[in-house]
Design a protein around this motif. Structure first.
Motif, short mmCIF file in Angstrom:
data_model
loop_
_atom_site.label_atom_id
_atom_site.label_comp_id
_atom_site.label_asym_id
_atom_site.label_seq_id
_atom_site.Cartn_x
_atom_site.Cartn_y
_atom_site.Cartn_z
N MET A 98 0.84 -1.18 0.00
CA MET A 98 0.00 0.00 0.00
C MET A 98 0.89 1.24 0.00
SD MET A 98 -2.66 -1.72 -0.21
CE MET A 98 -3.89 -0.44 -0.21
N ASN A 99 0.33 2.39 -0.38
CA ASN A 99 1.16 3.55 -0.68
C ASN A 99 1.13 4.64 0.37
OD1 ASN A 99 -1.41 4.49 -1.01
ND2 ASN A 99 -1.31 4.61 -3.25
N GLY A 100 0.65 4.35 1.60
CA GLY A 100 0.62 5.35 2.64
C GLY A 100 -0.65 6.18 2.65
N GLU A 101 -1.42 6.11 1.59
CA GLU A 101 -2.71 6.79 1.55
C GLU A 101 -3.70 6.04 2.46
OE1 GLU A 101 -4.05 9.32 -0.28
OE2 GLU A 101 -2.43 9.85 -1.66
N PRO A 102 -4.77 6.74 2.90
CA PRO A 102 -5.84 6.00 3.58
C PRO A 102 -6.36 4.89 2.68
CG PRO A 102 -6.22 8.39 3.71
CD PRO A 102 -5.08 8.17 2.77
N ILE A 103 -6.79 3.79 3.27
CA ILE A 103 -7.37 2.71 2.46
C ILE A 103 -8.65 3.19 1.79
CG2 ILE A 103 -8.66 0.55 2.74
CD1 ILE A 103 -6.41 -0.70 3.94
N ILE A 104 -9.46 3.95 2.54
CA ILE A 104 -10.71 4.47 1.99
C ILE A 104 -10.83 5.96 2.33
CG2 ILE A 104 -13.25 4.35 2.05
CD1 ILE A 104 -12.93 1.48 3.08
N ARG A 105 -11.26 6.74 1.35
CA ARG A 105 -11.59 8.15 1.62
C ARG A 105 -12.86 8.51 0.86
NH1 ARG A 105 -9.22 12.91 -0.69
NH2 ARG A 105 -7.62 11.59 -1.64
N PHE A 106 -13.86 8.96 1.61
CA PHE A 106 -15.10 9.48 1.02
C PHE A 106 -15.04 11.00 1.06
CE2 PHE A 106 -18.65 6.11 1.20
CZ PHE A 106 -17.76 5.07 1.02
N VAL B 52 -10.72 6.02 6.30
CA VAL B 52 -10.37 4.77 6.97
C VAL B 52 -8.89 4.51 6.71
CG1 VAL B 52 -10.76 2.28 7.13
CG2 VAL B 52 -12.69 3.83 6.68
N ASP B 53 -8.10 4.47 7.78
CA ASP B 53 -6.66 4.26 7.64
C ASP B 53 -6.33 2.76 7.74
OD1 ASP B 53 -5.86 6.96 7.34
OD2 ASP B 53 -6.12 7.27 9.49
N ALA B 54 -5.20 2.41 7.19
CA ALA B 54 -4.75 1.02 7.24
C ALA B 54 -4.63 0.55 8.68
CB ALA B 54 -3.41 0.88 6.52
N GLY B 55 -5.14 -0.65 8.94
CA GLY B 55 -5.02 -1.24 10.27
C GLY B 55 -6.16 -0.92 11.22
N GLU B 56 -7.10 -0.10 10.79
CA GLU B 56 -8.22 0.25 11.67
C GLU B 56 -9.21 -0.91 11.77
OE1 GLU B 56 -9.64 4.31 12.57
OE2 GLU B 56 -9.43 4.58 10.39
N PHE B 57 -9.98 -0.91 12.85
CA PHE B 57 -11.13 -1.80 13.04
C PHE B 57 -12.29 -0.90 13.42
CE2 PHE B 57 -12.41 -6.17 15.03
CZ PHE B 57 -13.67 -6.06 14.43
N ILE B 58 -13.22 -0.73 12.50
CA ILE B 58 -14.30 0.24 12.65
C ILE B 58 -15.64 -0.48 12.67
CG2 ILE B 58 -15.50 2.19 11.56
CD1 ILE B 58 -12.81 3.02 10.37
N ALA B 59 -16.49 -0.11 13.62
CA ALA B 59 -17.87 -0.59 13.65
C ALA B 59 -18.78 0.52 13.15
CB ALA B 59 -18.27 -1.00 15.07
N VAL B 60 -19.64 0.19 12.21
CA VAL B 60 -20.64 1.14 11.70
C VAL B 60 -21.98 0.76 12.31
CG1 VAL B 60 -21.77 2.08 9.65
CG2 VAL B 60 -19.36 1.37 9.54
N MET B 61 -22.57 1.70 13.05
CA MET B 61 -23.82 1.43 13.76
C MET B 61 -24.88 2.44 13.38
SD MET B 61 -22.48 0.35 17.55
CE MET B 61 -23.95 -0.65 17.84
N GLY B 62 -26.14 2.06 13.55
CA GLY B 62 -27.25 2.96 13.26
C GLY B 62 -28.52 2.15 13.12
N PRO B 63 -29.67 2.82 13.16
CA PRO B 63 -30.94 2.11 13.05
C PRO B 63 -31.14 1.50 11.67
CG PRO B 63 -31.29 4.50 13.05
CD PRO B 63 -29.85 4.28 13.36
N SER B 64 -32.10 0.58 11.58
CA SER B 64 -32.43 -0.04 10.30
C SER B 64 -32.81 1.03 9.28
CB SER B 64 -33.60 -1.01 10.50
OG SER B 64 -33.95 -1.62 9.28
N GLY B 65 -32.26 0.91 8.06
CA GLY B 65 -32.56 1.88 7.02
C GLY B 65 -31.77 3.16 7.09
N SER B 66 -30.74 3.19 7.96
CA SER B 66 -29.98 4.43 8.15
C SER B 66 -28.91 4.65 7.09
CB SER B 66 -29.33 4.44 9.54
OG SER B 66 -28.45 3.34 9.68
N GLY B 67 -28.59 3.60 6.31
CA GLY B 67 -27.56 3.74 5.28
C GLY B 67 -26.31 2.92 5.53
N LYS B 68 -26.33 2.06 6.57
CA LYS B 68 -25.14 1.28 6.92
C LYS B 68 -24.69 0.39 5.77
CE LYS B 68 -26.89 -0.88 10.48
NZ LYS B 68 -28.29 -0.42 10.40
#
Length: 224
Positions: free
Chosen positions: A1-9, A33-49
């Motif tokens: 990987m090139n040092g950039e974040p794995i994901i950027r929105f 989202v940076d390399a090596g992170e462990f992220i939980a995405v939470m929210g109600p049903s239909g929220s866009g998860k």
């Protein structure tokens, strides 16, 4: 990987046009989202998860805004390029396991590897990751219908890891499992994260989210 974040929105929105009118699934979302992170995405049903996860996995494209994977913007990529990106860099784990019923456990795991390696190498790799998931060798020849839910999820995780992806995307990975089995699965995912895998996981369960190092809350398509 090139040092950039794995994901950027960057200011990403997703609008679905339905007969009853437009539905805004993501509303001007920006995140990294940076390399090596462990992220939980939470929210109600239909929220866009799930929409957020599908965007990260290049399974859907934004209506507006930009998404970068390891510094590369995905909107200009061809379907073939996106397919290769998913195959080589992203592993998917689903609540429903999504195993191929006619293939054995080891065949399910080696299936994505055969595309990039020979049959001998793919079998070696499949065996290696199944053992890392603590699946008994005697079950390698069993079809998914002959396995318990926990065993099927171990096979599904092994399949997701078979191509050694940079990023694991998990959609309710313990949703169909009892508490004890779910804990065992989360322990396996946490171990993968400690070994350097980047994990983004959608969950409604605070106990499961406790394994993550960062939590993202999403409500009505917006991060809160």
């Amino acid at each position: 990987m090139n040092g950039e974040p794995i994901i950027r929105f960057e200011d990403v929105s997703k609008v679905y046009s339905l007969p009853a009118g437009a539905v805004v699934a993501l509303d001007h979302v920006s995140l990294t989202v940076d390399a090596g992170e462990f992220i939980a995405v939470m929210g109600p049903s239909g929220s866009g998860k799930s929409t957020l996860l599908n965007m990260m996995g290049c399974l859907d494209v934004p209506t507006s805004g930009k998404i970068y994977l390891s510094g590369k913007e995905i909107s200009g990529m061809s379907d073939d390029d996106l397919t290769r990106l998913r195959r080589d860099h992203i592993g998917f784990i689903f609540q429903q396991f999504n195993l191929i019923p006619l293939l054995s456990a080891v065949e399910n795991v080696e299936f994505p590897v055969i595309l990039t390696a020979g049959r001998e190498e793919s079998r070696r790799r499949a065996t290696e990751v199944l053992r890392a998931m603590h699946l008994d060798d005697a079950l390698f020849s069993h079809k998914p219908g002959e396995l318990s839910g926990g065993e099927q999820q171990r096979v599904a995780i092994a399949r997701a890891l078979a191509n050694d992806p940079d990023l694991l995307l998990c959609d309710e990975p313990t949703g169909n499992l009892d508490t004890k089995t779910g804990t065992a699965i989360m322990d396996l995912l946490a171990a993968e994260n400690r070994r350097g895998k980047t994990i983004v996981m959608v969950t409604h369960d605070p106990r499961v989210a406790g394994y993550a190092r960062r939590r993202i809350q999403i409500v009505d398509g917006r991060l809160v």
